[in-house]
Design a protein around this motif. Structure first.
Motif, PDB file in Angstrom:
ATOM      1  N   ARG A  97       0.854  -1.442   0.049  1.00 34.85           N
ATOM      2  CA  ARG A  97      -0.195  -0.057   0.196  1.00 34.85           C
ATOM      3  C   ARG A  97       0.905   1.126   0.076  1.00 34.85           C
ATOM      4  O   ARG A  97       1.923   1.438   0.620  1.00 34.85           O
ATOM      5  CB  ARG A  97      -0.973   0.062   1.132  1.00 34.85           C
ATOM      6  CG  ARG A  97      -1.737  -1.070   1.516  1.00 34.85           C
ATOM      7  CD  ARG A  97      -2.498  -0.953   2.701  1.00 34.85           C
ATOM      8  NE  ARG A  97      -3.654  -0.149   2.599  1.00 34.85           N
ATOM      9  CZ  ARG A  97      -4.661  -0.208   2.100  1.00 34.85           C
ATOM     10  NH1 ARG A  97      -5.114  -1.577   1.825  1.00 34.85           N
ATOM     11  NH2 ARG A  97      -5.675   0.504   2.177  1.00 34.85           N
ATOM     12  N   ASP A 122      -0.762   4.484   0.735  1.00 34.57           N
ATOM     13  CA  ASP A 122      -1.914   5.327   1.206  1.00 34.57           C
ATOM     14  C   ASP A 122      -1.396   6.487   2.031  1.00 34.57           C
ATOM     15  O   ASP A 122      -0.499   6.910   2.224  1.00 34.57           O
ATOM     16  CB  ASP A 122      -2.846   4.031   2.060  1.00 34.57           C
ATOM     17  CG  ASP A 122      -2.168   3.632   3.138  1.00 34.57           C
ATOM     18  OD1 ASP A 122      -1.324   4.126   3.801  1.00 34.57           O
ATOM     19  OD2 ASP A 122      -2.812   2.718   3.877  1.00 34.57           O
ATOM     20  N   ALA A 123      -2.775   7.188   2.721  1.00 35.61           N
ATOM     21  CA  ALA A 123      -2.541   8.300   3.399  1.00 35.61           C
ATOM     22  C   ALA A 123      -1.519   8.175   4.713  1.00 35.61           C
ATOM     23  O   ALA A 123      -0.707   8.967   4.987  1.00 35.61           O
ATOM     24  CB  ALA A 123      -3.910   8.746   4.038  1.00 35.61           C
ATOM     25  N   ALA A 124      -1.509   7.074   5.008  1.00 37.88           N
ATOM     26  CA  ALA A 124      -0.763   6.770   6.250  1.00 37.88           C
ATOM     27  C   ALA A 124       0.827   6.458   5.910  1.00 37.88           C
ATOM     28  O   ALA A 124       1.570   6.739   6.686  1.00 37.88           O
ATOM     29  CB  ALA A 124      -1.054   5.369   6.912  1.00 37.88           C
ATOM     30  N   ALA A 125       1.092   6.029   4.648  1.00 34.69           N
ATOM     31  CA  ALA A 125       2.459   5.905   4.204  1.00 34.69           C
ATOM     32  C   ALA A 125       2.974   6.864   3.426  1.00 34.69           C
ATOM     33  O   ALA A 125       4.095   6.701   3.068  1.00 34.69           O
ATOM     34  CB  ALA A 125       2.439   4.392   3.769  1.00 34.69           C
ATOM     35  N   MET A 169      -3.443   2.244  -3.837  1.00 35.70           N
ATOM     36  CA  MET A 169      -2.868   3.768  -3.913  1.00 35.70           C
ATOM     37  C   MET A 169      -4.040   4.496  -3.639  1.00 35.70           C
ATOM     38  O   MET A 169      -4.998   4.322  -4.614  1.00 35.70           O
ATOM     39  CB  MET A 169      -1.995   3.838  -5.048  1.00 35.70           C
ATOM     40  CG  MET A 169      -1.289   5.209  -4.880  1.00 35.70           C
ATOM     41  SD  MET A 169      -0.393   5.581  -6.545  1.00 35.70           S
ATOM     42  CE  MET A 169       0.853   4.456  -6.290  1.00 35.70           C
ATOM     43  N   ASP A 170      -3.932   5.269  -2.825  1.00 33.51           N
ATOM     44  CA  ASP A 170      -5.022   6.402  -2.798  1.00 33.51           C
ATOM     45  C   ASP A 170      -4.443   7.722  -3.395  1.00 33.51           C
ATOM     46  O   ASP A 170      -3.235   7.884  -3.743  1.00 33.51           O
ATOM     47  CB  ASP A 170      -5.583   6.625  -1.238  1.00 33.51           C
ATOM     48  CG  ASP A 170      -4.600   6.833  -0.370  1.00 33.51           C
ATOM     49  OD1 ASP A 170      -3.519   7.538  -0.722  1.00 33.51           O
ATOM     50  OD2 ASP A 170      -5.026   6.729   0.839  1.00 33.51           O
ATOM     51  N   SER A 209      -3.615  10.439  -1.765  1.00 32.70           N
ATOM     52  CA  SER A 209      -2.280  10.809  -1.011  1.00 32.70           C
ATOM     53  C   SER A 209      -1.073   9.942  -1.476  1.00 32.70           C
ATOM     54  O   SER A 209       0.209  10.799  -1.622  1.00 32.70           O
ATOM     55  CB  SER A 209      -2.387  10.609   0.517  1.00 32.70           C
ATOM     56  OG  SER A 209      -3.475  10.789   1.205  1.00 32.70           O
ATOM     57  N   MET A 220      -5.797   8.359  10.507  1.00 32.86           N
ATOM     58  CA  MET A 220      -5.680   7.458   9.245  1.00 32.86           C
ATOM     59  C   MET A 220      -5.361   5.850   9.375  1.00 32.86           C
ATOM     60  O   MET A 220      -5.684   4.932   8.753  1.00 32.86           O
ATOM     61  CB  MET A 220      -4.464   8.175   8.595  1.00 32.86           C
ATOM     62  CG  MET A 220      -5.140   9.458   8.107  1.00 32.86           C
ATOM     63  SD  MET A 220      -3.525  10.062   7.048  1.00 32.86           S
ATOM     64  CE  MET A 220      -2.594  10.691   8.150  1.00 32.86           C
ATOM     65  N   GLN A 221      -4.707   5.724  10.733  1.00 34.26           N
ATOM     66  CA  GLN A 221      -4.396   4.232  10.958  1.00 34.26           C
ATOM     67  C   GLN A 221      -5.790   3.319  11.326  1.00 34.26           C
ATOM     68  O   GLN A 221      -5.766   2.162  10.824  1.00 34.26           O
ATOM     69  CB  GLN A 221      -3.458   4.116  12.288  1.00 34.26           C
ATOM     70  CG  GLN A 221      -2.028   4.344  12.207  1.00 34.26           C
ATOM     71  CD  GLN A 221      -1.386   3.328  10.946  1.00 34.26           C
ATOM     72  OE1 GLN A 221      -1.780   2.359  10.590  1.00 34.26           O
ATOM     73  NE2 GLN A 221      -0.412   3.831  10.444  1.00 34.26           N
ATOM     74  N   ARG A 272      -7.452   2.621   8.067  1.00 32.79           N
ATOM     75  CA  ARG A 272      -6.463   1.573   7.318  1.00 32.79           C
ATOM     76  C   ARG A 272      -7.271   0.211   7.703  1.00 32.79           C
ATOM     77  O   ARG A 272      -7.594  -0.753   7.087  1.00 32.79           O
ATOM     78  CB  ARG A 272      -5.089   1.354   7.551  1.00 32.79           C
ATOM     79  CG  ARG A 272      -4.274   1.410   6.566  1.00 32.79           C
ATOM     80  CD  ARG A 272      -2.764   1.081   7.079  1.00 32.79           C
ATOM     81  NE  ARG A 272      -2.059   1.456   6.064  1.00 32.79           N
ATOM     82  CZ  ARG A 272      -0.663   1.550   6.152  1.00 32.79           C
ATOM     83  NH1 ARG A 272      -0.076   0.837   7.029  1.00 32.79           N
ATOM     84  NH2 ARG A 272       0.075   1.993   5.219  1.00 32.79           N
ATOM     85  N   LEU A 309     -10.921   2.342  -2.554  1.00 36.64           N
ATOM     86  CA  LEU A 309     -10.330   3.561  -2.914  1.00 36.64           C
ATOM     87  C   LEU A 309     -11.298   4.757  -2.291  1.00 36.64           C
ATOM     88  O   LEU A 309     -10.896   5.631  -1.892  1.00 36.64           O
ATOM     89  CB  LEU A 309     -10.434   3.743  -4.299  1.00 36.64           C
ATOM     90  CG  LEU A 309      -9.802   4.837  -4.985  1.00 36.64           C
ATOM     91  CD1 LEU A 309      -8.357   5.378  -4.245  1.00 36.64           C
ATOM     92  CD2 LEU A 309      -9.293   4.904  -6.426  1.00 36.64           C
ATOM     93  N   GLU A 342     -10.530   7.594   0.372  1.00 30.96           N
ATOM     94  CA  GLU A 342     -10.612   9.032   0.239  1.00 30.96           C
ATOM     95  C   GLU A 342     -11.749   9.758   1.243  1.00 30.96           C
ATOM     96  O   GLU A 342     -11.197  10.668   1.588  1.00 30.96           O
ATOM     97  CB  GLU A 342     -11.165   9.398  -1.183  1.00 30.96           C
ATOM     98  CG  GLU A 342      -9.966   8.718  -2.354  1.00 30.96           C
ATOM     99  CD  GLU A 342      -8.559   9.316  -2.203  1.00 30.96           C
ATOM    100  OE1 GLU A 342      -8.517  10.540  -1.622  1.00 30.96           O
ATOM    101  OE2 GLU A 342      -8.031   8.542  -2.808  1.00 30.96           O
ATOM    102  N   ASN A 390     -10.422   9.371   4.820  1.00 31.94           N
ATOM    103  CA  ASN A 390      -8.979  10.286   5.372  1.00 31.94           C
ATOM    104  C   ASN A 390      -9.510  11.763   5.211  1.00 31.94           C
ATOM    105  O   ASN A 390      -8.761  12.701   5.703  1.00 31.94           O
ATOM    106  CB  ASN A 390      -7.946   9.698   4.239  1.00 31.94           C
ATOM    107  CG  ASN A 390      -7.278   8.347   4.679  1.00 31.94           C
ATOM    108  OD1 ASN A 390      -7.203   8.272   5.958  1.00 31.94           O
ATOM    109  ND2 ASN A 390      -7.069   7.526   3.729  1.00 31.94           N
TER     110      ASN A 390
END
Lengths: 114, 161
Positions: free
Chosen positions: A20, A22-25, A54-55, A57, B33-34, B37, B62, B66, B69
């Motif tokens: 991933r 994503d926003a957290a990464a 993938m988002d 972010s 954000m965690q 997830r 997805l 969005e 988040n």
């Protein structure tokens, strides 16, 4: 996030060893990329074949890396999975970056072309 | 959750189930954000059990990433808060309701999510603003309401190709 790199001809393949971006990464990804591309050859191919999510972010981080390297180097992508390809297509970022089906092809194709 | 007994979830009282739709999942998570997830992983698992195909699961993951988040980053802006997510199966669609107690949308309306301006030098490319483009492209019947101190977002995503 683990990134590994491999020198190939005139370029560098960077593999994302994670599923991933994503926003957290995203922030960590961009920071790690910044360190790797510093001193890299002119061509950097980012292999995303292990990334199945993938988002926006993550996409923003990739655009950020493109901008970071653009003065001296060129960032290209390879190995986009279906979910990741969709993000690039909808946002039309696929029109401003070179995308190869695989990282090997990114270099083999160049040899055949020359 | 067992797909053949959707009403067995103790979190969903039977009187909340609408007769025309099948309750699929109800989650209440912290707006971090965690936590988002973790919630996404649970949503994807649940939809897989209910026979929703890979591609549609990817779209749901997805869009929810969005939406949730955005809530974490903008509605709560780093403060603590709760996100409530309800997913229902409604014919060939999945219908979604996402509720939070954070700040309202700017001007009380959803961002338009226009296509980004990409006809520029690489150094001028936008690094953000892609989220609402993705949400608008991948959902139908997108509705935002501010009711009291809460944000309510509803939308639909096809459950089949």
């Amino acid at each position: 996030m683990k990134l590994t790199s491999e020198h190939r001809d005139d370029g560098l393949i960077v593999r994302v060893e994670a599923s991933r971006i994503d926003a957290a990464a995203a922030v960590q990804f961009k920071d790690s990329m910044r360190r790797i591309v510093d001193g890299a050859p002119a061509r950097v191919v980012l292999d995303l074949s292990q990334v199945d999510f993938m988002d926006s972010s993550g996409l923003g981080a990739i655009v950020g890396v493109m901008k970071l390297v653009c003065a001296k180097r060129r960032l290209e992508l390879a190995g986009l999975t279906a979910n990741v390809r969709k993000v690039f297509r909808i946002t039309r970022i696929d029109t401003v970056i070179t995308i190869h089906s695989t990282a090997s092809e990114a270099f083999d194709g160049l040899k055949h072309a020359s | 959750m067992r797909p053949d007994a959707p009403y067995a979830d103790p979190d969903i009282p039977e009187n909340e189930a609408r007769p025309t739709s099948e309750c699929c999942l109800h989650l209440a998570i912290p707006g971090s954000m965690q936590a988002v997830r973790g919630a996404l992983a649970q949503v994807v698992r649940t939809l897989a059990l209910q026979g929703v195909a890979d591609e549609q699961r990817g779209t749901v993951e997805l869009v929810l990433a969005e939406v949730m988040n955005n809530i974490s980053k903008h509605a709560y802006a780093g403060a603590c808060g709760r996100i409530e997510l309800d997913i229902a199966r409604d014919g060939d669609d999945l219908s979604f309701s996402v509720v939070d107690d954070g700040r309202p949308m700017p001007c009380g309306v959803l961002p338009r999510g226009c296509a980004a301006e990409l006809d520029c030098a690489v150094e001028d490319l936008p690094e953000g603003g892609f989220g609402w483009r993705l949400i608008r492209e991948l959902t139908r019947d997108l509705v935002y309401l501010r009711i009291g101190e809460r944000n309510h977002l509803a939308f639909r995503i096809p459950a089949r190709a």
